[in-house]
Design an enzyme around this catalytic site. Structure first.
Site, mmCIF file in Angstrom:
data_model
loop_
_atom_site.group_PDB
_atom_site.id
_atom_site.type_symbol
_atom_site.label_atom_id
_atom_site.label_comp_id
_atom_site.label_asym_id
_atom_site.label_seq_id
_atom_site.Cartn_x
_atom_site.Cartn_y
_atom_site.Cartn_z
ATOM 1 N N ARG A 85 6.032 -5.659 6.595
ATOM 2 C CA ARG A 85 5.719 -6.894 7.301
ATOM 3 C C ARG A 85 4.360 -7.350 6.820
ATOM 4 O O ARG A 85 3.449 -6.546 6.677
ATOM 5 C CB ARG A 85 5.639 -6.577 8.806
ATOM 6 C CG ARG A 85 6.850 -7.036 9.570
ATOM 7 C CD ARG A 85 6.807 -6.500 10.973
ATOM 8 N NE ARG A 85 5.664 -6.952 11.742
ATOM 9 C CZ ARG A 85 5.529 -6.721 13.037
ATOM 10 N NH1 ARG A 85 6.475 -6.078 13.699
ATOM 11 N NH2 ARG A 85 4.478 -7.149 13.686
ATOM 12 N N ARG A 137 -0.397 -14.598 25.963
ATOM 13 C CA ARG A 137 -1.570 -13.971 25.362
ATOM 14 C C ARG A 137 -2.844 -14.730 25.693
ATOM 15 O O ARG A 137 -3.936 -14.280 25.314
ATOM 16 C CB ARG A 137 -1.419 -13.911 23.845
ATOM 17 C CG ARG A 137 -0.761 -12.608 23.338
ATOM 18 C CD ARG A 137 -0.468 -12.814 21.888
ATOM 19 N NE ARG A 137 -0.449 -11.675 21.032
ATOM 20 C CZ ARG A 137 0.681 -11.120 20.562
ATOM 21 N NH1 ARG A 137 1.852 -11.519 20.993
ATOM 22 N NH2 ARG A 137 0.615 -10.145 19.687
ATOM 23 N N LYS A 184 6.654 -1.365 22.375
ATOM 24 C CA LYS A 184 7.286 -2.349 23.280
ATOM 25 C C LYS A 184 8.655 -2.773 22.754
ATOM 26 O O LYS A 184 9.614 -2.866 23.509
ATOM 27 C CB LYS A 184 6.428 -3.618 23.422
ATOM 28 C CG LYS A 184 5.077 -3.417 24.039
ATOM 29 C CD LYS A 184 4.420 -4.751 24.339
ATOM 30 C CE LYS A 184 4.234 -5.663 23.155
ATOM 31 N NZ LYS A 184 3.240 -5.383 22.168
ATOM 32 N N ARG A 216 4.949 2.875 9.693
ATOM 33 C CA ARG A 216 5.990 1.841 9.691
ATOM 34 C C ARG A 216 6.016 1.113 8.342
ATOM 35 O O ARG A 216 7.071 0.838 7.792
ATOM 36 C CB ARG A 216 5.716 0.849 10.832
ATOM 37 C CG ARG A 216 6.828 -0.138 11.047
ATOM 38 C CD ARG A 216 6.784 -0.725 12.433
ATOM 39 N NE ARG A 216 5.646 -1.609 12.627
ATOM 40 C CZ ARG A 216 5.354 -2.194 13.782
ATOM 41 N NH1 ARG A 216 6.105 -1.984 14.841
ATOM 42 N NH2 ARG A 216 4.319 -2.985 13.897
ATOM 43 N N ARG A 245 -5.584 -7.759 15.085
ATOM 44 C CA ARG A 245 -4.601 -7.910 16.163
ATOM 45 C C ARG A 245 -5.035 -7.119 17.396
ATOM 46 O O ARG A 245 -4.789 -7.524 18.523
ATOM 47 C CB ARG A 245 -3.214 -7.476 15.676
ATOM 48 C CG ARG A 245 -2.670 -8.437 14.626
ATOM 49 C CD ARG A 245 -1.420 -7.902 13.980
ATOM 50 N NE ARG A 245 -0.271 -7.996 14.851
ATOM 51 C CZ ARG A 245 0.782 -7.177 14.779
ATOM 52 N NH1 ARG A 245 0.816 -6.201 13.903
ATOM 53 N NH2 ARG A 245 1.789 -7.335 15.582
#
Ligand code: AMP
Length: 199
Positions: A140, A89, A14, A128, A151
């Site tokens: 991250r 959400r 996204k 990533r 998640r």
């Protein structure tokens, strides 16, 4: 001008697609995940409220996130439109968004769902994290397999809101398990503009 909502699990691409739309169309990208991570990094009051939940892959309380989105959409120029990424959400967030967009006179044009299998996401997130490490940045804090599972579970809650937008004829599904350019082309077909030839 176009007002979009992007819905998809973490790692579905996204953010990449939103960046391209910002570059080509000048729309405002409003990613609640990015805003929260920035706030945490800058150790703001908001960041301190959100830190624990974000790092654990849990949802930040509705009032915190709704306040954040309201402030951004009210302050920023949305003449070219906006992209909502990672919001809403929950039902409460969706209801607050309805009120806000009505007040701003900025109805949603399209809700685009990024579809991708969970095992592909897991390898993307691992990739990533590795890239980020080799570039000398820390990964991250929420980029690891355990947090991704959490998640993904949270993403299940987000998908429960899709029928609400489907009933209004706003939803299009996109296969996100394909080349980035292909996904861009598909999105641009949905919104009725051509992607920039330089990518
Ligand atoms: P994202 O980058 O959109 O996957 O968001 C990263 C993290 O920020 C999520 O795992 C949540 O902890 C938090 N977050 C982002 N958007 C929201 C939202 N709309 N409601 C609650 N928490 C959020």
């Amino acid at each position: 001008m176009v007002n979009l909502m992007l819905i998809g699990p973490p790692g579905a691409g996204k953010g990449t697609q939103a960046e391209r739309l910002v570059r080509d169309l000048g729309v405002l990208h409003l990613s609640t995940g990015d805003l929260l991570r920035n706030a945490i990094q800058n150790d703001t009051t908001l960041g301190r409220k959100a830190k624990q939940a974000v790092e654990a892959g849990e949802l930040v309380p509705d009032d915190v996130v709704i306040g954040l989105v309201e402030t951004r959409l009210e302050q920023k120029h949305v003449d070219q439109g906006f992209i909502l990424d990672g919001f809403p959400r929950t039902q409460e967030q969706a209801a607050a968004l309805e009120v806000l967009l009505e007040r701003l006179g900025q109805p949603l044009d399209h809700v685009i769902i990024f579809e991708i299998p969970a095992d592909v996401l897991l390898s993307r997130v691992e990739h990533r994290a590795m890239q980020s490490k080799s570039a000398g940045h820390g990964a991250r804090a929420d980029d690891n397999a355990d947090v991704l599972r959490k998640r993904l579970h949270e993403y299940g809650a987000t998908t429960r809101m899709i029928p609400f937008y489907e009933k209004r004829g706003l939803v299009t599904r996109v296969d996100a398990n394909t080349a980035v350019d292909e996904v861009s082309t598909r999105i641009r077909a949905i919104i009725g503009t051509s992607p920039s030839p330089i990518s």
